[in-house]
Scaffold this active site. Structure first.
Site, PDB file in Angstrom:
ATOM      1  N   GLY A 199     -17.513   1.964   0.026  1.00 13.04           N
ATOM      2  CA  GLY A 199     -18.603   2.398   0.907  1.00 13.04           C
ATOM      3  C   GLY A 199     -18.032   3.014   2.159  1.00 13.04           C
ATOM      4  O   GLY A 199     -17.990   4.220   2.337  1.00 13.04           O
TER       5      GLY A 199
ATOM      6  N   ARG B 208     -22.443  -2.957  15.107  1.00 12.89           N
ATOM      7  CA  ARG B 208     -21.070  -3.390  14.793  1.00 12.89           C
ATOM      8  C   ARG B 208     -20.304  -3.929  16.011  1.00 12.89           C
ATOM      9  O   ARG B 208     -19.650  -4.967  15.900  1.00 12.89           O
ATOM     10  CB  ARG B 208     -20.280  -2.270  14.106  1.00 12.89           C
ATOM     11  CG  ARG B 208     -20.871  -1.865  12.751  1.00 12.89           C
ATOM     12  CD  ARG B 208     -19.927  -0.965  11.953  1.00 12.89           C
ATOM     13  NE  ARG B 208     -18.754  -1.668  11.520  1.00 12.89           N
ATOM     14  CZ  ARG B 208     -17.565  -1.562  12.068  1.00 12.89           C
ATOM     15  NH1 ARG B 208     -17.348  -0.740  13.055  1.00 12.89           N
ATOM     16  NH2 ARG B 208     -16.570  -2.270  11.603  1.00 12.89           N
TER      17      ARG B 208
ATOM     18  N   TYR C 100     -19.267  -7.696  15.292  1.00 10.33           N
ATOM     19  CA  TYR C 100     -17.862  -7.921  14.873  1.00 10.33           C
ATOM     20  C   TYR C 100     -16.868  -7.571  15.962  1.00 10.33           C
ATOM     21  O   TYR C 100     -15.682  -7.400  15.671  1.00 10.33           O
ATOM     22  CB  TYR C 100     -17.501  -7.027  13.669  1.00 10.33           C
ATOM     23  CG  TYR C 100     -18.483  -6.914  12.553  1.00 10.33           C
ATOM     24  CD1 TYR C 100     -18.996  -8.053  11.939  1.00 10.33           C
ATOM     25  CD2 TYR C 100     -18.862  -5.669  12.061  1.00 10.33           C
ATOM     26  CE1 TYR C 100     -19.872  -7.935  10.886  1.00 10.33           C
ATOM     27  CE2 TYR C 100     -19.737  -5.543  10.997  1.00 10.33           C
ATOM     28  CZ  TYR C 100     -20.244  -6.680  10.422  1.00 10.33           C
ATOM     29  OH  TYR C 100     -21.108  -6.572   9.369  1.00 10.33           O
TER      30      TYR C 100
ATOM     31  N   CYS D 164     -31.965  -5.834  25.921  1.00 16.08           N
ATOM     32  CA  CYS D 164     -31.844  -7.022  26.766  1.00 16.08           C
ATOM     33  C   CYS D 164     -30.875  -8.046  26.183  1.00 16.08           C
ATOM     34  O   CYS D 164     -31.283  -9.162  25.822  1.00 16.08           O
ATOM     35  CB  CYS D 164     -33.212  -7.669  26.935  1.00 16.08           C
ATOM     36  SG  CYS D 164     -34.331  -6.616  27.802  1.00 16.08           S
TER      37      CYS D 164
HETATM   38  C1  PLP Z   1     -19.858  -6.525  -3.314  1.00 10.31           C
HETATM   39  C2  PLP Z   1     -19.520  -5.411  -2.399  1.00 10.31           C
HETATM   40  N1  PLP Z   1     -19.052  -4.257  -2.914  1.00 10.31           N
HETATM   41  C3  PLP Z   1     -18.724  -3.219  -2.122  1.00 10.31           C
HETATM   42  C4  PLP Z   1     -18.843  -3.298  -0.756  1.00 10.31           C
HETATM   43  C5  PLP Z   1     -18.463  -2.110   0.069  1.00 10.31           C
HETATM   44  O1  PLP Z   1     -17.397  -2.410   0.901  1.00 10.31           O
HETATM   45  P1  PLP Z   1     -16.747  -1.279   1.797  1.00 10.31           P
HETATM   46  O2  PLP Z   1     -17.831  -0.571   2.504  1.00 10.31           O
HETATM   47  O3  PLP Z   1     -15.847  -2.032   2.699  1.00 10.31           O
HETATM   48  O4  PLP Z   1     -15.978  -0.371   0.878  1.00 10.31           O
HETATM   49  C6  PLP Z   1     -19.311  -4.482  -0.162  1.00 10.31           C
HETATM   50  C7  PLP Z   1     -19.403  -4.610   1.308  1.00 10.31           C
HETATM   51  O5  PLP Z   1     -18.902  -5.502   1.910  1.00 10.31           O
HETATM   52  C8  PLP Z   1     -19.673  -5.567  -1.008  1.00 10.31           C
HETATM   53  O6  PLP Z   1     -20.145  -6.697  -0.498  1.00 10.31           O
END
Ligand code: PLP
Length: 379
Positions: free
Chosen positions: A241, A279, A283, A309
């Site tokens: 992702g 974010r 985090y 706020c």
């Molecule tokens: C099961 C699973 N697959 C894929 C992803 C995508 O991860 P990333 O965006 O770090 O590649 C996530 C996100 O944490 C996830 O929980």
């Protein structure tokens, strides 16, 4: 940028049968998901809503993987009746529920098991998912017994093994260890009644948010995990992702006020904040921030904050920012992943518009939410 990054990641694995299942959770704007489908991606959905997004973007059920640690009955019915490529099961109880639902609907559900390899991803503790203390997946031993149980259930077909140890992983070593664990488990089923089709290594590949940050490259990633996957001979699935869409996004906000507290730094107050990008608050994530049109003059040590706020509504603290004035635009970099998808209406702030920029053209792909739309659900 999304196009070139998708291709770069795909190319890194070109020597081995594989498929990239784009993790819709990172950025689920339908136009973007549709674009990734056109590039050849398949989809990884994490909820019934994300399955619906995948379908709206044109994916067929055979291209959709369904993952998630707390799938509801309704979501399992949705996935089973659609006939998705795989449901990544996260517990023995869930396996039993999937089997019952499939039997009740006269279907055979394609199921994979998510293992928890007890590997430290080395990322922020809020996005590390592969330690035995985390809620995700099952231990290798539990996976073995779950798979034996699944193989005996006529309404289930065991198709794969899945692992995802966390997000924003910057070193290859934990990714390699997870791949080894899953490969060993897959090989232990050779000659048994279980005909696995794939191993799914999840997502997790990190990006460089900070200028000098070193992060594993797609080539290093492939070199780290492919030896283990090759041992299995199974098709490799990945669920990236962030790496594909993160650096492609910029959050644009406008400076609405400037002020200095006694004995403290300057505060640059923007109309964008934690409701648009959570974010940093969630985090302690670092994002590059710069004026869209820099003004001449010495930089000013500043905290760039939002209007919400909460003191945690800080986009960047103690930054060296070139001078800005009220009305100037600020760009917050690398917000394409886990940005808009995590936005909220807190403080009753409508969701921002989203625009796709392709060289010198731009297209509105998600319009700004109106205040009336925000209150539409109130009865
Ligand atoms: C099961 C699973 N697959 C894929 C992803 C995508 O991860 P990333 O965006 O770090 O590649 C996530 C996100 O944490 C996830 O929980």
């Amino acid at each position: 940028m999304v196009t070139s990054r998708y291709r770069a990641l795909d190319d890194a694995f070109a020597g081995y049968p594989h498929r990239l299942h784009y993790a819709i959770k990172a950025n689920s704007t339908v136009a973007l998901v549709r674009h990734l489908r056109a590039l050849g991606a398949a989809a990884d959905a994490n909820s019934g809503g994300e399955i619906a997004v995948a379908q709206r973007a044109g994916f067929t059920p055979e291209d959709i993987i369904f993952t998630g640690v707390g799938k509801t009955h309704a979501e399992l019915v949705q996935a089973v009746t659609l006939g998705v490529k795989a449901i990544n099961a996260e517990s023995p109880g869930e396996v039993a529920r999937i089997a019952d639902i499939a039997a009740a609907h006269g279907r055979v559900a394609r199921v994979a098991v998510r293992i928890n390899p007890d590997v430290d991803a080395g990322s922020h503790r809020h996005i590390s998912t592969g330690l035995h203390v985390n809620k995700f997946g099952v231990s290798i031993d539990d996976a073995r017994s779950m798979i034996q149980d699944m193989a005996r259930r006529p309404s289930l077909q065991v198709v794969g093994l899945h692992v995802h140890i966390g997000s924003q992983v910057t070193r290859s070593e934990p990714l390699a260890r997870a791949a080894d664990a899953i490969a060993d488990l897959a090989l232990s089923f050779v000659g048994q009644r279980v005909a696995l089709e794939h191993v799914d290594l999840g997502g997790g590949l990190g990006i460089a948010y900070e200028p000098d940050q070193t992060v594993v490259t797609p080539a290093d990633y492939a070199a780290a995990v492919l030896p283990a996957v090759r041992r299995t001979g199974l098709t490799l699935l990945l669920e990236p992702g962030r790496w594909i869409v993160g650096p492609a996004g910029v959050l644009v906000g406008q400076v609405v006020d400037l002020k200095r507290q006694p004995g403290s730094r300057w505060f640059v107050i923007a109309d964008a904040g934690m409701t648009d990008l959570i974010r940093p608050a969630l985090y302690e994530a670092w994002h590059g921030i710069e004026p869209v049109r820099p003004r001449p003059g010495p930089p000013v040590q500043s905290d760039i904050v939002g209007p919400v706020c909460e003191t945690s509504d800080t986009l960047g603290s103690d930054r060296t920012l070139s001078p800005v004035e009220v009305g100037d635009l600020l760009a917050v970099r690398d917000t394409g992943a886990y940005g808009a998808v995590m936005a909220s209406n807190y403080n009753r702030r409508p969701l921002a518009a989203e625009v796709v920029v392709d060289r010198d053209t731009w297209t509105l792909v998600r319009r700004r939410q109106t205040v009336d739309e925000m209150m539409q659900l109130d009865v």
